[in-house]
Scaffold this active site. Structure first.
Site, short mmCIF file in Angstrom:
data_model
loop_
_atom_site.label_atom_id
_atom_site.label_comp_id
_atom_site.label_asym_id
_atom_site.label_seq_id
_atom_site.Cartn_x
_atom_site.Cartn_y
_atom_site.Cartn_z
N ASP A 301 -63.84 -3.05 17.40
CA ASP A 301 -63.01 -2.71 18.56
C ASP A 301 -61.79 -1.89 18.18
O ASP A 301 -61.29 -1.98 17.06
CB ASP A 301 -62.55 -4.00 19.27
CG ASP A 301 -61.78 -4.94 18.34
OD1 ASP A 301 -62.23 -5.11 17.19
OD2 ASP A 301 -60.73 -5.48 18.74
N GLU A 302 -61.34 -1.12 19.15
CA GLU A 302 -60.02 -0.48 19.13
C GLU A 302 -59.70 0.23 17.81
O GLU A 302 -58.56 0.17 17.35
CB GLU A 302 -58.93 -1.53 19.40
CG GLU A 302 -59.06 -2.20 20.74
CD GLU A 302 -58.05 -3.33 20.94
OE1 GLU A 302 -57.54 -3.46 22.05
OE2 GLU A 302 -57.80 -4.10 19.99
C1 TNX Z 1 -57.60 -6.47 22.80
S1 TNX Z 1 -60.26 -6.87 23.52
C2 TNX Z 1 -58.15 -6.84 21.60
C3 TNX Z 1 -57.38 -7.76 20.74
C4 TNX Z 1 -56.13 -8.25 21.41
C5 TNX Z 1 -56.39 -8.46 22.87
C6 TNX Z 1 -55.28 -9.10 23.63
C7 TNX Z 1 -60.47 -6.64 21.99
C8 TNX Z 1 -61.82 -6.56 21.53
N1 TNX Z 1 -59.40 -6.52 21.19
O1 TNX Z 1 -57.11 -7.16 19.51
O2 TNX Z 1 -55.75 -9.43 20.79
O3 TNX Z 1 -56.69 -7.22 23.43
O4 TNX Z 1 -55.70 -9.51 24.91
#
Ligand code: TNX
Length: 509
Positions: A301-302
Site C-alpha cells: 500500500d501507499e
Molecule cells: C492508510 S489503508 C494506511 C495505513 C494508515 C491508515 C490510517 C492502508 C492500506 N494504509 O498506513 O495507518 O491509512 O487509517
C-alpha cells in the site's frame, strides 16, 4: 427469539419444547477428537460461575454433548461445511454437532451467547434449534502493532473477544515506518534498531519468535488463523533505518515516529538488487517458516515515493519471493498494478464503498489474473475511524481518524454489502471481509477495544450471515444483548448511542 451475533442461517423455536433448566453441574460429553474444544467451553462456563465436568458424574447434571459427525447436506446450506454446526437446546440438554472441530468451536460460541454471563444462580435457557454456516470463508480483523505496540497477553485477550463473534483470521501488521515488530534471525538489526519507539514516542517493542508462536497457538485453539504482514516496498522506514544497504544512496534513514505515510521505499536500483533480494528471501522465508497458516501478506500500500515502474518491478520480486515460500500471497489492492502476480494472489480492497480512483481497476486486475478479494472498504470496515457521536473514551483523549469520508457509525459499519462495491466482482471472487485497526491514536488495548467493539460485530455479521437476512434494527437489538457479555469479559466497548444498551453500567466508564 434468542440474540445471536452474527445471525445464524436458521434459528427456530422447536414446537412444544420447554426451557432448559440448568442443573448445578454441567457435564460436557465429547468424543476424544473434540476434547480441546470441550475444555475451552468448560473453562468459559466455569469463568461464568458454574460447576462443569468433562468426565462421568454421579447425580444430576445437565448434559452438553459435542459430536463430530458428517452433516446431512442441508437444502439451505450455501457455503463450504468447514465451520458449519447444528445446535439444539431442549429441556433435556444441549446437543452440538458439526463435521469439523472448527464447527464445534463456532457452535460453542453460539451456546455461550445463549447463556447469561452470570451462571452462578438458577438459569433457564429457551429451547432453540440452530443450523449455521458462514457466507464467506475469511472473516478477519487486522491489528496494527507498529504505530503502537501491544503485549502478547493483550493480543490473546482480543483473540478471545473476536472468537465470540466467529472471526476466523487475525491479520497482524508487523512492520511499518515507525517500527519493525518481529524478530528476524538473519537480519537482527531490524529489531535491535528498528523496533525502538512508536508513534508519539510511545514505547516500542517487538515479538520474539516464541512470542508470535504463542499468539499463533492461542489463536489456532480458537480456530483463528494468524496472517502475518510484512509491509513492502513502502512503509519500510524502520528497515531502512536499520540497514543502510537497502537504500539507493547507501545511507541509513533516520528513525521516524510521526504519522505520515507514503515517503519510504525499498530501492529498485540494480546496485541494490543483491541486498534487497536477499532481504526479501530471508525475511519472507523466516516469517513463512514461523507461521503455519497458508497466508503471507506483503503489504504493497501507499508506495507513493516509489516510481511506478520500480513499484511494478518490486511487487513482482516481492510476490514471487513470497509465493516461493509455499504461502498464498495477500497484498493491499495497489498490487493489482503488477501483471505478474502469483497464482491465487488475494487483493485486500481498502478504498471506499463507492470505489474511487484506480482501486477498482486494481482489484479487477488481480481477479483477472486468477486471484480473489478481501473487502475492507475504509469508509465502512475500517475499525480505526472515529465514531460520529463518540462516547467517552477510556483515556479521555479523542480516538480514531476521519480521513475515510468522516467518522463511521455502527449503522455505516453494518450497512454495506461486499458484492455491491466493485463492478464485475461477484460473490465467488470474494474470499471475505476484514476490519483493519490502525493504531495511530490507540495507546492502549482499552483504546483498541473502544474502536473495535461494537463495530466488529457488524463486520462479523456481514461476513457470516446470509445477505438477505440482515436487518439493521434487529441487529442493534442483538448487539445490545452482547453488552452484558462484554462487560463480564472486561471488554471496554464504546456505548454508541444507537444501541439500546441494557443497564447503566458503562455510561460513565
Ligand atoms: C492508510 S489503508 C494506511 C495505513 C494508515 C491508515 C490510517 C492502508 C492500506 N494504509 O498506513 O495507518 O491509512 O487509517
Amino acid at each position: 427469539m434468542t440474540s445471536i451475533v452474527p445471525l445464524p442461517r436458521v434459528q427456530q423455536a422447536p414446537a412444544g419444547e420447554t426451557p432448559l433448566h440448568l442443573s448445578e453441574t454441567l457435564r460436557i460429553e465429547a468424543e476424544p477428537g473434540a476434547a480441546a474444544v470441550a475444555e475451552l467451553l468448560a473453562a468459559s462456563l466455569r469463568a461464568r460461575g458454574r460447576r462443569v465436568t468433562t468426565t462421568e458424574v454421579d447425580g444430576p447434571a445437565t448434559r452438553i454433548a459435542l459430536r463430530q459427525q458428517p452433516a446431512e447436506p442441508s437444502a439451505t446450506a450455501t457455503s463450504a461445511p468447514e465451520e458449519a454446526y447444528t445446535l439444539d437446546v431442549t429441556s433435556a440438554g444441549v446437543e452440538l454437532t458439526a463435521p469439523t472441530r472448527a464447527g464445534l468451536f463456532r457452535g460453542s460460541q453460539t451456546l455461550l451467547q445463549l447463556l447469561p454471563p452470570d451462571l452462578s444462580g438458577a438459569v433457564a435457557v429457551d429451547a432453540v434449534h440452530v443450523e449455521d454456516s458462514p457466507r464467506f470463508a475469511y472473516r478477519g480483523v487486522m491489528l496494527d502493532v507498529v504505530r503502537h505496540f501491544f503485549a502478547v497477553d493483550e493480543v490473546l485477550g482480543l483473540i478471545d473477544a473476536l472468537a465470540l463473534l466467529k472471526i476466523n483470521h487475525l491479520h497482524l501488521h508487523l512492520t511499518d515506518d515507525q517500527g519493525w515488530r518481529i524478530e528476524i534471525d538473519s537480519w537482527p538489526r531490524l529489531t535491535s534498531v528498528g523496533a525502538r519507539g512508536a508513534v508519539d514516542d510511545a514505547p516500542g517493542g517487538f515479538y520474539t519468535k516464541d512470542d508470535l508462536r504463542r499468539i499463533i497457538a492461542y489463536a489456532a485453539e480458537r480456530y483463528i488463523t494468524v496472517v502475518p504482514e510484512i509491509d513492502l516496498p513502502g512503509h519500510t522506514n524502520a528497515a531502512l533505518s536499520a540497514y543502510p544497504e537497502l537504500n539507493a544512496d547507501g545511507v541509513a534513514r533516520e528513525p521516524y515516529h510521526g504519522v505520515e505515510v507514503g515517503f519510504s521505499s525499498l530501492s529498485a536500483a540494480p546496485e541494490r538488487a543483491e541486498a534487497t533480494d536477499r532481504f526479501l528471501r530471508d525475511v519472507l522465508g523466516e516469517v513463512a517458516a514461523l507461521t503455519p497458516g497458508p497466508w503471507l501478506h506483503i503489504g504493497g500500500d501507499e508506495s507513493w515515493s516509489t516510481p511506478a515502474e520500480d513499484y511494478r518491478d518490486l511487487v513482482r520480486r516481492i510476490t514471487a519471493t513470497a509465493a516461493a515460500t509455499g504461502k498464498r500471497v495477500i497484498g493491499w489492492h495497489e498490487i493489482g498494478a503488477s501483471e505478474d502476480l502469483p497464482a491465487g494472489t488475494v487483493a485486500q480492497y481498502w478504498s471506499y464503498v463507492s470505489p474511487v480512483g484506480d482501486s477498482a481497476d486494481n482489484v479487477r486486475a488481480v481477479v483477472a489474473q486468477g486471484g480473489q478479494v478481501i473487502m475492507s472498504p475504509a469508509d465502512a470496515a475500517y475499525l480505526d475511524m472515529a465514531y460520529p457521536e463518540p462516547p467517552a473514551t477510556p483515556g479521555g483523549r479523542p480516538l480514531g481518524l476521519d480521513w475515510a469520508d468522516g467518522a463511521t457509525s455502527l449503522a455505516q459499519a453494518y450497512g454495506w454489502e461486499p458484492t455491491a462495491i466493485v463492478d464485475g466482482i461477484s460473490e465467488a471472487d470474494i474470499l471475505g471481509v476484514e476490519g483493519p485497526l490502525w493504531a495511530e491514536t490507540t495507546h492502549t488495548m482499552a483504546d483498541v477495544e473502544y474502536l473495535v467493539f461494537p463495530r466488529v460485530a457488524a463486520l462479523a455479521e456481514i461476513g457470516w450471515s446470509p445477505a438477505g437476512e440482515r436487518d439493521a434494527e434487529d441487529f442493534v437489538a442483538r448487539v445490545a444483548a452482547l453488552g452484558p457479555a462484554w462487560d463480564a469479559a472486561g471488554i471496554r466497548y464504546a456505548r454508541v448511542p444507537e444501541v439500546p444498551w441494557a443497564g447503566a453500567a458503562g455510561d460513565d466508564r
